[in-house]
Design an enzyme around this catalytic site. Structure first.
Site, PDB file in Angstrom:
ATOM      1  NE  ARG A 243      -4.666  -1.088   0.244  1.00  0.00           N
ATOM      2  CZ  ARG A 243      -4.346  -2.196  -0.987  1.00  0.00           C
ATOM      3  NH1 ARG A 243      -3.385  -2.792  -1.628  1.00  0.00           N
ATOM      4  NH2 ARG A 243      -4.954  -2.969  -1.154  1.00  0.00           N
ATOM      5  CD  GLU A 272      -2.797   3.347  -5.668  1.00  0.00           C
ATOM      6  OE1 GLU A 272      -2.118   3.276  -4.978  1.00  0.00           O
ATOM      7  OE2 GLU A 272      -4.014   2.301  -6.168  1.00  0.00           O
ATOM      8  CG  HIS A 290      -2.924  -0.389  -6.385  1.00  0.00           C
ATOM      9  ND1 HIS A 290      -3.575  -0.166  -5.790  1.00  0.00           N
ATOM     10  CD2 HIS A 290      -3.004  -1.943  -6.763  1.00  0.00           C
ATOM     11  CE1 HIS A 290      -2.924  -0.841  -4.688  1.00  0.00           C
ATOM     12  NE2 HIS A 290      -3.269  -2.224  -4.859  1.00  0.00           N
TER      13      HIS A 290
END
Ligand code: DGY
Length: 338
Positions: A243, A272, A290
């Site tokens: 993450r 993000e 991602h």
């Protein structure tokens, strides 16, 4: 156990693989937010109000306020192994089961971490740009020198399923030495892969490649920041497929600019999809959007696991991947067998 009497309705917050949708459609009325960008909050509230189950992506913030407003939900099935977008304690308090998709994406994510390791250490993206821009005029002995893997130390931060999948590839396929850190040592893993359990500072000091595989928790936010970059070898590479907020992105930009480490390859970002200023200007970093679990097989299976969890709950069966198993008793108590 209660039988599914009526056709329940499910809201899916974005387009997902057909595999999961087909399964859901066999047993439920399904509505899908068929856009490429995340569903606006207002729409999500509106759709959730008339759904029995929610199929969410990691872009949806399922917080306490949302859950309280949607107490009727029988399940929130997250299409990801991570669930930091959901307030799980709040869901448990309300008796709403939350599920994730563990198990089916380990190999895909480990393969992406390995792909990033190869690409950054052998300077694949830089080299590709060089050839495309017409700069390749003759073979040179010093052109794009990179780092090799054999005999090097791979430091795995977080020894869950994905960390173990990466270790297997690195130890058995690439001849790397495995160092790892985790809240608890795993002796069987150590025996199997000749791996060494160390604390994070030692791992950072000794590793040639550091790959992050921890969930996002208050204790892992900015786990890698200026202090940690200063501990790493100047020849080391950082790989992040976990993450974004696990790495202090501003500190990463500074470390790469000052060449405190050789490079980084990251699939996830602190805010993000926004990037820290300066990140895209650096030539010693590779950025992917991602996509670590983005193989056809993994994403199909993720959609099937999440869909099955929803159908399990609708038919009164405990889903396999409950994030907090304690919720199940509460769920049954709040929705008695009929
Ligand atoms: C996950 O599963 O948590 C990934 O980040 C998305 O696949």
């Amino acid at each position: 156990m209660f039988k599914q009497k009526k056709k329940y309705s499910v809201f899916v917050t974005r387009a997902i693989p057909e595999a999961g949708l087909q399964l859901l459609r066999k047993h439920a009325n399904v509505r899908v937010w068929n856009q490429t960008s995340p569903i606006p909050g207002k729409e999500l509230y509106r759709e959730a109000a008339r759904a029995d189950g929610l199929f969410t992506l990691l872009t949806e913030k399922i917080d306490k306020k949302f859950l309280r407003a949607n107490k009727h939900l029988k399940i929130v099935a997250n299409y990801a192994v991570g669930f930091d977008n959901i307030d799980v304690p709040a869901a448990t308090a309300l008796g709403i089961p939350v599920t994730n998709t563990p198990g089916v994406l380990n190999e895909a994510v480990a393969e992406h971490a390995l792909t990033l390791m190869c690409a950054i250490s052998r300077r694949i993206v830089e080299a590709d740009r060089y050839v495309r821009s017409g700069k390749y005029h003759s073979w040179q002995s010093m052109l794009f020198l990179g780092a090799d893997f054999f005999g090097k130390n791979l430091g795995i931060v977080g020894l869950g399923r994905i960390g173990i999948s990466l270790a297997r590839r690195a130890a058995q396929g690439l001849g790397m030495k495995i160092l790892y850190t985790d809240p608890r040592p795993n002796r069987e893993f150590e025996r199997h892969y000749d791996a060494e359990f160390v604390k994070l500072p030692e791992l950072l000091r000794r590793s040639d490649f550091v790959s992050l595989h921890v969930p996002l928790l208050p204790s892992t936010r900015h786990l890698i920041s200026a202090k940690q970059f200063a501990m790493m070898k100047p020849t080391a590479y950082l790989i992040n497929t976990s993450r974004g907020p696990v790495v202090d992105e501003k500190a990463l930009v500074r470390a790469l600019k000052k060449r405190l480490i050789a490079g980084a390859a990251i699939d996830v970002f602190e805010k993000e999809p926004r990037l820290a200023p300066g990140l895209t200007k650096l030539d010693n970093i590779i950025l992917t959007p991602h996509i670590a679990s983005a193989t056809v097989t993994a994403r199909d299976n993720m959609s099937l696991v999440a869909a099955q969890s929803i159908l399990d709950v609708f038919s009164g069966h405990r889903p396999k991947s409950l994030v907090d198993p304690a919720v199940w008793r509460k769920f049954l108590a709040a929705r008695p067998v009929s």
